[in-house]
Design a protein around this motif. Structure first.
Motif, PDB file in Angstrom:
ATOM      1  N   MET A   1       0.842  -1.184   0.000  1.00 26.78           N
ATOM      2  CA  MET A   1       0.000   0.000   0.000  1.00 26.78           C
ATOM      3  C   MET A   1       0.883   1.242   0.000  1.00 26.78           C
ATOM      4  N   ASP A   2       0.508   2.225  -0.767  1.00 32.55           N
ATOM      5  CA  ASP A   2       1.337   3.427  -0.874  1.00 32.55           C
ATOM      6  C   ASP A   2       0.879   4.561   0.042  1.00 32.55           C
ATOM      7  N   ARG A   3      -0.111   4.332   0.879  1.00 32.45           N
ATOM      8  CA  ARG A   3      -0.586   5.308   1.861  1.00 32.45           C
ATOM      9  C   ARG A   3      -1.031   6.630   1.251  1.00 32.45           C
ATOM     10  N   GLN A   4      -1.620   6.560   0.091  1.00 36.43           N
ATOM     11  CA  GLN A   4      -2.123   7.752  -0.571  1.00 36.43           C
ATOM     12  C   GLN A   4      -3.572   7.991  -0.164  1.00 36.43           C
ATOM     13  N   PRO A   5      -3.950   9.242   0.033  1.00 37.39           N
ATOM     14  CA  PRO A   5      -5.355   9.536   0.308  1.00 37.39           C
ATOM     15  C   PRO A   5      -6.235   9.062  -0.847  1.00 37.39           C
ATOM     16  N   PHE A   6      -7.463   8.757  -0.537  1.00 43.65           N
ATOM     17  CA  PHE A   6      -8.420   8.365  -1.570  1.00 43.65           C
ATOM     18  C   PHE A   6      -9.796   8.823  -1.141  1.00 43.65           C
ATOM     19  N   SER A   7     -10.699   8.826  -2.080  1.00 45.00           N
ATOM     20  CA  SER A   7     -12.088   9.165  -1.776  1.00 45.00           C
ATOM     21  C   SER A   7     -12.983   8.117  -2.421  1.00 45.00           C
ATOM     22  N   VAL A   8     -14.189   8.030  -1.914  1.00 44.29           N
ATOM     23  CA  VAL A   8     -15.189   7.102  -2.440  1.00 44.29           C
ATOM     24  C   VAL A   8     -16.436   7.914  -2.738  1.00 44.29           C
ATOM     25  N   GLN A   9     -16.828   7.939  -3.983  1.00 46.16           N
ATOM     26  CA  GLN A   9     -17.993   8.721  -4.399  1.00 46.16           C
ATOM     27  C   GLN A   9     -19.288   7.945  -4.120  1.00 46.16           C
ATOM     28  N   PRO A  10     -20.408   8.658  -3.941  1.00 48.32           N
ATOM     29  CA  PRO A  10     -21.689   7.983  -3.742  1.00 48.32           C
ATOM     30  C   PRO A  10     -21.955   6.989  -4.871  1.00 48.32           C
ATOM     31  N   GLY A  11     -22.410   5.825  -4.508  1.00 50.87           N
ATOM     32  CA  GLY A  11     -22.731   4.797  -5.496  1.00 50.87           C
ATOM     33  C   GLY A  11     -21.552   3.991  -5.970  1.00 50.87           C
ATOM     34  N   ALA A  12     -20.333   4.390  -5.619  1.00 52.99           N
ATOM     35  CA  ALA A  12     -19.140   3.663  -6.067  1.00 52.99           C
ATOM     36  C   ALA A  12     -18.989   2.362  -5.288  1.00 52.99           C
ATOM     37  N   GLY A  13     -18.336   1.398  -5.895  1.00 49.97           N
ATOM     38  CA  GLY A  13     -18.038   0.137  -5.242  1.00 49.97           C
ATOM     39  C   GLY A  13     -18.940  -0.986  -5.709  1.00 49.97           C
ATOM     40  N   LYS A  14     -18.387  -2.165  -5.691  1.00 51.85           N
ATOM     41  CA  LYS A  14     -19.113  -3.373  -6.097  1.00 51.85           C
ATOM     42  C   LYS A  14     -20.234  -3.670  -5.106  1.00 51.85           C
ATOM     43  N   LEU A  15     -21.369  -4.140  -5.624  1.00 55.71           N
ATOM     44  CA  LEU A  15     -22.517  -4.519  -4.806  1.00 55.71           C
ATOM     45  C   LEU A  15     -22.834  -5.983  -5.063  1.00 55.71           C
ATOM     46  N   VAL A  16     -22.932  -6.785  -3.977  1.00 64.11           N
ATOM     47  CA  VAL A  16     -23.338  -8.179  -4.099  1.00 64.11           C
ATOM     48  C   VAL A  16     -24.567  -8.413  -3.232  1.00 64.11           C
ATOM     49  N   ASP A  17     -25.342  -9.427  -3.585  1.00 61.43           N
ATOM     50  CA  ASP A  17     -26.579  -9.749  -2.886  1.00 61.43           C
ATOM     51  C   ASP A  17     -26.429 -11.096  -2.201  1.00 61.43           C
ATOM     52  N   LEU A  18     -26.678 -11.124  -0.901  1.00 59.83           N
ATOM     53  CA  LEU A  18     -26.625 -12.372  -0.149  1.00 59.83           C
ATOM     54  C   LEU A  18     -28.026 -12.890   0.160  1.00 59.83           C
ATOM     55  N   GLY A  19     -29.038 -12.304  -0.482  1.00 59.90           N
ATOM     56  CA  GLY A  19     -30.411 -12.747  -0.250  1.00 59.90           C
ATOM     57  C   GLY A  19     -31.003 -12.088   0.977  1.00 59.90           C
ATOM     58  N   GLY A  20     -31.493 -10.870   0.841  1.00 57.55           N
ATOM     59  CA  GLY A  20     -32.063 -10.123   1.960  1.00 57.55           C
ATOM     60  C   GLY A  20     -31.094  -9.116   2.549  1.00 57.55           C
ATOM     61  N   VAL A  21     -29.815  -9.372   2.395  1.00 57.58           N
ATOM     62  CA  VAL A  21     -28.768  -8.451   2.837  1.00 57.58           C
ATOM     63  C   VAL A  21     -27.810  -8.251   1.679  1.00 57.58           C
ATOM     64  N   GLY A  22     -27.547  -7.011   1.361  1.00 57.67           N
ATOM     65  CA  GLY A  22     -26.572  -6.708   0.330  1.00 57.67           C
ATOM     66  C   GLY A  22     -25.249  -6.312   0.957  1.00 57.67           C
ATOM     67  N   VAL A  23     -24.217  -6.303   0.144  1.00 60.33           N
ATOM     68  CA  VAL A  23     -22.905  -5.833   0.578  1.00 60.33           C
ATOM     69  C   VAL A  23     -22.400  -4.897  -0.508  1.00 60.33           C
ATOM     70  N   HIS A  24     -22.271  -3.629  -0.145  1.00 58.30           N
ATOM     71  CA  HIS A  24     -21.770  -2.617  -1.072  1.00 58.30           C
ATOM     72  C   HIS A  24     -20.377  -2.243  -0.579  1.00 58.30           C
ATOM     73  N   PHE A  25     -19.365  -2.699  -1.291  1.00 59.84           N
ATOM     74  CA  PHE A  25     -17.974  -2.502  -0.884  1.00 59.84           C
ATOM     75  C   PHE A  25     -17.583  -1.039  -1.083  1.00 59.84           C
ATOM     76  N   LYS A  26     -17.131  -0.397  -0.012  1.00 60.55           N
ATOM     77  CA  LYS A  26     -16.754   1.015  -0.061  1.00 60.55           C
ATOM     78  C   LYS A  26     -15.255   1.215   0.103  1.00 60.55           C
TER      79      LYS A  26
END
Length: 165
Positions: A1-26
């Motif tokens: 890891m290069d320890r650089q700052p980063f940001s995460v925009q709204p809606g960004a990141g992979k989304l998976v469905d576990l059946g009733g619960v989702g996981v949106h990776f931020k």
């Protein structure tokens, strides 16, 4: 890891469905040197996450919207938007949405790594042939995740039947 700052925009990141619960990776552990990861969990009405404990990580949940119910050890709480919930490693916990509205929580996992479990589980359960329970529990064991369903009958008697994830 290069320890650089980063940001995460709204809606960004992979989304998976576990059946009733989702996981949106931020935030992935690789971005934080393994210190922590962050995921959003949309939780559908009438859904419960099976009571479980983590051997390796702590979790801090923040309720973004809706009302989430949870039990951590012997403490049961209902949490409205703006509430936090600490779930330390080694302590049995569960959370559920008895409905009628969706719930969304932000989960910080420390140290990072467990976020990978969600992705592997989603891949496993999305196969054309559903996996047998043994394969699912094997994956759980690889991540130090164990279950105890002793709370479920009492919770279902109070909140009604719920889809278990």
């Amino acid at each position: 890891m290069d320890r650089q700052p980063f940001s995460v925009q709204p809606g960004a990141g992979k989304l998976v469905d576990l059946g009733g619960v989702g996981v949106h990776f931020k935030v992935r552990g690789g971005q934080t040197g393994g210190a922590f990861a962050v995921v959003e969990h949309p939780v559908a009405p009438a859904t419960i996450v099976e009571p479980h404990l983590h051997e390796h990580e702590d979790e801090l949940s923040y309720v973004l919207e809706g009302v989430l119910w949870a039990r951590v050890g012997d403490q049961e709480v209902d949490l409205s938007a703006g509430s936090y919930l600490w779930k330390p490693r080694g302590v049995l916990h569960s959370f559920w949405n008895p409905g009628p509205d969706p719930v969304r929580i932000l989960e910080t996992i420390s140290p990072a790594g467990f976020e990978n479990f969600f992705e592997e589980l989603a891949d496993l359960i999305s196969q054309p042939t559903p996996p047998d329970d043994e394969r699912v529990y094997e994956l759980c064991g690889q991540y130090g995740l164990t279950f105890d369903r002793s709370w479920l009958p009492e919770l279902e008697s109070r909140f009604g039947p719920m889809q278990m994830v």
